[in-house]
Write an enzyme that holds these catalytic residues in place. Structure first.
Site, PDB file in Angstrom:
ATOM      1  N   CYS A  51     101.083  38.224  27.541  1.00  0.00           N
ATOM      2  CA  CYS A  51     101.868  37.433  26.570  1.00  0.00           C
ATOM      3  C   CYS A  51     100.964  36.804  25.509  1.00  0.00           C
ATOM      4  O   CYS A  51     101.419  36.490  24.403  1.00  0.00           O
ATOM      5  CB  CYS A  51     102.726  36.383  27.273  1.00  0.00           C
ATOM      6  SG  CYS A  51     101.806  35.102  28.151  1.00  0.00           S
TER       7      CYS A  51
ATOM      8  N   CYS B  86     106.057  40.910  27.854  1.00  0.00           N
ATOM      9  CA  CYS B  86     105.862  40.549  29.268  1.00  0.00           C
ATOM     10  C   CYS B  86     106.381  41.677  30.162  1.00  0.00           C
ATOM     11  O   CYS B  86     107.563  42.013  30.141  1.00  0.00           O
ATOM     12  CB  CYS B  86     106.572  39.238  29.600  1.00  0.00           C
ATOM     13  SG  CYS B  86     106.442  38.842  31.366  1.00  0.00           S
TER      14      CYS B  86
ATOM     15  N   ASP C 110      93.173  20.959  34.366  1.00  0.00           N
ATOM     16  CA  ASP C 110      93.888  21.820  35.296  1.00  0.00           C
ATOM     17  C   ASP C 110      93.600  21.379  36.730  1.00  0.00           C
ATOM     18  O   ASP C 110      93.536  22.209  37.634  1.00  0.00           O
ATOM     19  CB  ASP C 110      93.462  23.287  35.090  1.00  0.00           C
ATOM     20  CG  ASP C 110      94.518  24.267  35.595  1.00  0.00           C
ATOM     21  OD1 ASP C 110      95.652  23.826  35.890  1.00  0.00           O
ATOM     22  OD2 ASP C 110      94.202  25.456  35.714  1.00  0.00           O
TER      23      ASP C 110
ATOM     24  N   CYS D 187     109.580  35.184  15.807  1.00  0.00           N
ATOM     25  CA  CYS D 187     108.739  36.104  16.592  1.00  0.00           C
ATOM     26  C   CYS D 187     109.048  35.957  18.082  1.00  0.00           C
ATOM     27  O   CYS D 187     109.056  34.861  18.629  1.00  0.00           O
ATOM     28  CB  CYS D 187     107.263  35.800  16.331  1.00  0.00           C
ATOM     29  SG  CYS D 187     106.135  36.795  17.336  1.00  0.00           S
TER      30      CYS D 187
ATOM     31  N   CYS E 277      96.927  37.324  34.121  1.00  0.00           N
ATOM     32  CA  CYS E 277      97.548  38.236  33.149  1.00  0.00           C
ATOM     33  C   CYS E 277      97.509  37.582  31.777  1.00  0.00           C
ATOM     34  O   CYS E 277      97.863  36.412  31.632  1.00  0.00           O
ATOM     35  CB  CYS E 277      98.994  38.510  33.571  1.00  0.00           C
ATOM     36  SG  CYS E 277      99.899  39.505  32.362  1.00  0.00           S
TER      37      CYS E 277
ATOM     38  N   CYS F 284     106.402  29.511  15.742  1.00  0.00           N
ATOM     39  CA  CYS F 284     106.753  30.809  16.347  1.00  0.00           C
ATOM     40  C   CYS F 284     107.791  31.532  15.472  1.00  0.00           C
ATOM     41  O   CYS F 284     107.858  32.775  15.483  1.00  0.00           O
ATOM     42  CB  CYS F 284     107.313  30.632  17.755  1.00  0.00           C
ATOM     43  SG  CYS F 284     106.042  30.259  18.983  1.00  0.00           S
TER      44      CYS F 284
HETATM   45  C1  B12 Z   1     101.668  25.810  37.334  1.00  0.00           C
HETATM   46  C2  B12 Z   1     100.847  26.463  36.237  1.00  0.00           C
HETATM   47  C3  B12 Z   1     100.941  27.842  36.088  1.00  0.00           C
HETATM   48  C4  B12 Z   1     101.999  28.682  36.805  1.00  0.00           C
HETATM   49  C5  B12 Z   1     103.347  28.492  36.071  1.00  0.00           C
HETATM   50  C6  B12 Z   1     103.270  28.798  34.561  1.00  0.00           C
HETATM   51  C7  B12 Z   1     104.142  27.955  33.659  1.00  0.00           C
HETATM   52  N1  B12 Z   1     104.366  28.466  32.464  1.00  0.00           N
HETATM   53  O1  B12 Z   1     104.551  26.848  33.964  1.00  0.00           O
HETATM   54  C8  B12 Z   1     101.387  30.106  36.708  1.00  0.00           C
HETATM   55  C9  B12 Z   1     100.532  30.379  37.950  1.00  0.00           C
HETATM   56  C10 B12 Z   1     102.388  31.234  36.572  1.00  0.00           C
HETATM   57  C11 B12 Z   1     100.478  29.936  35.491  1.00  0.00           C
HETATM   58  C12 B12 Z   1     100.098  30.985  34.685  1.00  0.00           C
HETATM   59  C13 B12 Z   1      99.241  30.848  33.598  1.00  0.00           C
HETATM   60  N2  B12 Z   1      98.552  29.742  33.243  1.00  0.00           N
HETATM   61 CO1  B12 Z   1      98.843  27.978  34.050  1.00  0.00          CO
HETATM   62  N3  B12 Z   1      99.152  26.195  34.570  1.00  0.00           N
HETATM   63  C14 B12 Z   1      99.996  25.676  35.408  1.00  0.00           C
HETATM   64  C15 B12 Z   1      99.862  24.141  35.401  1.00  0.00           C
HETATM   65  C16 B12 Z   1      99.031  23.708  36.615  1.00  0.00           C
HETATM   66  C17 B12 Z   1     101.210  23.405  35.386  1.00  0.00           C
HETATM   67  C18 B12 Z   1     102.242  23.988  34.394  1.00  0.00           C
HETATM   68  C19 B12 Z   1     103.634  23.459  34.633  1.00  0.00           C
HETATM   69  O2  B12 Z   1     103.807  22.348  35.069  1.00  0.00           O
HETATM   70  N4  B12 Z   1     104.644  24.268  34.316  1.00  0.00           N
HETATM   71  C20 B12 Z   1     106.021  23.859  34.353  1.00  0.00           C
HETATM   72  C21 B12 Z   1     106.491  23.561  32.915  1.00  0.00           C
HETATM   73  C22 B12 Z   1     107.999  23.327  32.852  1.00  0.00           C
HETATM   74  O3  B12 Z   1     105.849  22.354  32.581  1.00  0.00           O
HETATM   75  P1  B12 Z   1     104.825  22.255  31.322  1.00  0.00           P
HETATM   76  O4  B12 Z   1     104.037  23.482  31.195  1.00  0.00           O
HETATM   77  O5  B12 Z   1     104.042  20.969  31.474  1.00  0.00           O
HETATM   78  O6  B12 Z   1     105.869  22.146  30.151  1.00  0.00           O
HETATM   79  C23 B12 Z   1     106.093  20.937  29.478  1.00  0.00           C
HETATM   80  C24 B12 Z   1     106.394  21.220  28.026  1.00  0.00           C
HETATM   81  O7  B12 Z   1     106.720  22.553  27.870  1.00  0.00           O
HETATM   82  C25 B12 Z   1     107.481  20.231  27.724  1.00  0.00           C
HETATM   83  N5  B12 Z   1     108.695  20.795  27.144  1.00  0.00           N
HETATM   84  C26 B12 Z   1     109.163  22.044  27.154  1.00  0.00           C
HETATM   85  N6  B12 Z   1     110.295  22.106  26.522  1.00  0.00           N
HETATM   86  C27 B12 Z   1     110.581  20.874  26.097  1.00  0.00           C
HETATM   87  C28 B12 Z   1     111.637  20.381  25.363  1.00  0.00           C
HETATM   88  C29 B12 Z   1     111.688  19.016  25.087  1.00  0.00           C
HETATM   89  C30 B12 Z   1     112.836  18.506  24.326  1.00  0.00           C
HETATM   90  C31 B12 Z   1     110.653  18.135  25.506  1.00  0.00           C
HETATM   91  C32 B12 Z   1     110.675  16.680  25.226  1.00  0.00           C
HETATM   92  C33 B12 Z   1     109.576  18.664  26.231  1.00  0.00           C
HETATM   93  C34 B12 Z   1     109.576  20.020  26.489  1.00  0.00           C
HETATM   94  O8  B12 Z   1     107.859  19.580  28.920  1.00  0.00           O
HETATM   95  C35 B12 Z   1     107.338  20.268  30.013  1.00  0.00           C
HETATM   96  C36 B12 Z   1     107.081  19.271  31.138  1.00  0.00           C
HETATM   97  O9  B12 Z   1     106.003  18.417  30.820  1.00  0.00           O
HETATM   98  C37 B12 Z   1      99.094  23.909  34.053  1.00  0.00           C
HETATM   99  C38 B12 Z   1      98.132  22.714  34.019  1.00  0.00           C
HETATM  100  C39 B12 Z   1      98.872  21.397  33.871  1.00  0.00           C
HETATM  101  N7  B12 Z   1      98.562  20.436  34.680  1.00  0.00           N
HETATM  102  O10 B12 Z   1      99.731  21.257  32.999  1.00  0.00           O
HETATM  103  C40 B12 Z   1      98.329  25.240  33.852  1.00  0.00           C
HETATM  104  C41 B12 Z   1      98.160  25.777  32.431  1.00  0.00           C
HETATM  105  C42 B12 Z   1      99.473  25.625  31.741  1.00  0.00           C
HETATM  106  N8  B12 Z   1      97.888  27.193  32.626  1.00  0.00           N
HETATM  107  C43 B12 Z   1      97.110  27.722  31.751  1.00  0.00           C
HETATM  108  C44 B12 Z   1      96.801  29.107  31.652  1.00  0.00           C
HETATM  109  C45 B12 Z   1      95.608  29.497  30.808  1.00  0.00           C
HETATM  110  C46 B12 Z   1      97.605  30.065  32.313  1.00  0.00           C
HETATM  111  C47 B12 Z   1      97.572  31.583  32.122  1.00  0.00           C
HETATM  112  C48 B12 Z   1      97.360  32.021  30.673  1.00  0.00           C
HETATM  113  C49 B12 Z   1      96.476  32.178  33.052  1.00  0.00           C
HETATM  114  C50 B12 Z   1      96.363  33.709  33.015  1.00  0.00           C
HETATM  115  N9  B12 Z   1      95.817  34.315  31.984  1.00  0.00           N
HETATM  116  O11 B12 Z   1      96.699  34.365  33.957  1.00  0.00           O
HETATM  117  C51 B12 Z   1      98.964  31.988  32.656  1.00  0.00           C
HETATM  118  C52 B12 Z   1     100.020  31.994  31.532  1.00  0.00           C
HETATM  119  C53 B12 Z   1     101.425  32.250  31.984  1.00  0.00           C
HETATM  120  C54 B12 Z   1     102.442  31.586  31.047  1.00  0.00           C
HETATM  121  N10 B12 Z   1     102.871  32.311  30.032  1.00  0.00           N
HETATM  122  O12 B12 Z   1     102.774  30.421  31.239  1.00  0.00           O
HETATM  123  C55 B12 Z   1      96.591  26.678  30.771  1.00  0.00           C
HETATM  124  C56 B12 Z   1      97.298  26.869  29.424  1.00  0.00           C
HETATM  125  C57 B12 Z   1      96.452  26.591  28.184  1.00  0.00           C
HETATM  126  C58 B12 Z   1      97.314  26.690  26.944  1.00  0.00           C
HETATM  127  N11 B12 Z   1      96.760  27.183  25.866  1.00  0.00           N
HETATM  128  O13 B12 Z   1      98.449  26.325  26.929  1.00  0.00           O
HETATM  129  C59 B12 Z   1      96.952  25.319  31.532  1.00  0.00           C
HETATM  130  C60 B12 Z   1      97.335  24.172  30.611  1.00  0.00           C
HETATM  131  C61 B12 Z   1      95.705  24.950  32.358  1.00  0.00           C
HETATM  132  C62 B12 Z   1      94.602  24.309  31.509  1.00  0.00           C
HETATM  133  N12 B12 Z   1      94.301  23.036  31.731  1.00  0.00           N
HETATM  134  O14 B12 Z   1      94.012  24.923  30.666  1.00  0.00           O
HETATM  135  N13 B12 Z   1     100.165  28.628  35.293  1.00  0.00           N
END
Ligand code: B12
Length: 304
Positions: free
Chosen positions: A233, A187, A123, A180, A230, A177
């Protein structure tokens, strides 16, 4: 299995990581992230826009990168705070960045022995941690957007090691999932839509990341009682209700004083006591002014 992979797996287990998986570094991540950014779901977290090129191409972070090692580290599954004002489970104990960095440095050293160059993050860097964790077979991306595991659910940190070593990779897991939708339904601000989280509505964003002094009224109403982060979820997810086979590092447990301190007392705590109480906490990064704002502004949903 390669000797390097065997060695890093053994070392990771000794250091307390609960699982390790490997994905190829050159996987196509699709357009989920640029679409999320284009739609403004990142609110005012501009750094996510700046990180996009590196997120899509890990070679910009580590030239010659060939494999991404993904690791899980457990945080507490139980909410121990008995006073009003919930603190997300991941933030209840010591700062995980500080806890995990030396462990990742140890793993880096192990891999250097096999000729690898590494970059490690938890992270803390522009890596798509959930994407690579799912690709490395550690779990699947649930409707709450989090990595969910059949054994252990989603209450875990993700860490990653980019390495120039070519390691045997793992196969992704099927999404379980099914039909579900409990996370989406639970949320309080309807931030989860079609498997993605809109930060503009997410209470974790408003209580941790937002620098604004007030929030839209419907967010303020839902925010009542959320001191930091939070977990709603995650609490709703059935996979988090099954017993977990993993142990939790005691450093991540909430100190008894914080667990018992009522919100009102926290809000009035003198600055030096805040500093002492939160000395090793990840909440320290947010700062006491921000936490006071969460208690005062957001816990009182009356528009000023
Ligand atoms: C920005 C961020 C947030 C933001 C935005 C949340 C979000 N959902 O994106 C905020 C501040 C809201 C947040 C909240 C939380 N976060 Co946060 N957050 C991040 C961070 C830094 C980046 C996430 C991001 O880029 N999001 C944008 C989405 C679009 O990108 P992505 O998550 O990488 O999604 C990828 C996949 O889903 C995939 N994908 C999705 N659909 C599809 C479809 C296809 C076809 C393909 C090929 C790929 C694909 O591609 C995406 C791009 O790579 C990461 C750490 C990291 N470097 O990844 C931690 C991280 C995701 N967070 C984490 C946590 C713990 C939380 C919270 C639970 C904290 C809390 N209790 O309050 C909440 C949960 C909220 C939620 N339900 O998401 C953990 C999650 C652990 C886990 N088990 O997954 C992470 C991984 C940090 C860590 N290293 O532990 N977070």
């Amino acid at each position: 299995m390669s000797a390097a992979r065997q060695a890093v797996e053994y070392a990771a287990e000794q250091l307390g990581f609960s699982a390790l998986g490997v994905a190829s570094a050159d996987l196509d991540q699709g357009d989920a992230l640029p679409r999320w950014l284009n739609d403004g779901c990142h609110a005012d977290m501009q750094w996510l826009e700046r990180h996009l090129p590196m997120r899509q191409n890990p070679a910009l972070l580590l030239p010659g990168v060939r494999s991404v090692i993904m690791l899980t580290y457990e945080y507490p599954r139980r909410d121990v705070r008995c006073s009003p004002g919930s603190i997300a489970r991941y933030a209840q104990g010591e700062d995980y960045h500080k806890l995990l960095a030396p462990k990742l440095a140890d793993l880096d050293e192990t891999l250097q022995f096999y000729g690898g160059s590494q970059k490690c993050f938890s992270d803390s860097g522009p890596v798509s941690e959930r994407f690579f964790a799912a690709a490395a077979g550690l779990g699947w991306i649930g409707r709450n957007g989090l990595l969910v595991r059949p054994r252990g659910g989603s209450f875990c940190f993700l860490s990653c090691i980019l390495t120039t070593l070519l390691l045997p990779t793992d196969r992704p897991m099927r999404n379980h999932c099914g039909s579900c939708h409990r996370c989406e339904q639970a949320c309080p601000t309807h931030a989860l839509v079609n498997g993605r989280c809109d930060a503009r509505r997410c209470l974790a964003y408003w209580t941790i990341e937002s620098k604004q002094l007030s929030a839209p009224i419907e967010i303020q109403k839902a925010m009542s009682g959320h001191l930091y982060g939070c977990d709603v979820c995650q609490e709703a997810c059935p996979w988090n209700h099954l017993p977990s086979p993993h142990a939790v590092d005691p450093h991540l447990l909430m100190p008894a004083r914080l667990a018992a301190m009522p919100e009102t007392e926290l809000a009035d705590l003198p600055e030096d006591e805040w500093a002492c109480l939160l000395a090793n906490s990840p909440m320290r990064r947010t700062g006491s002014a921000h936490l006071r704002r969460n208690i005062h502004t957001f816990s009182d949903p009356t528009p000023s």
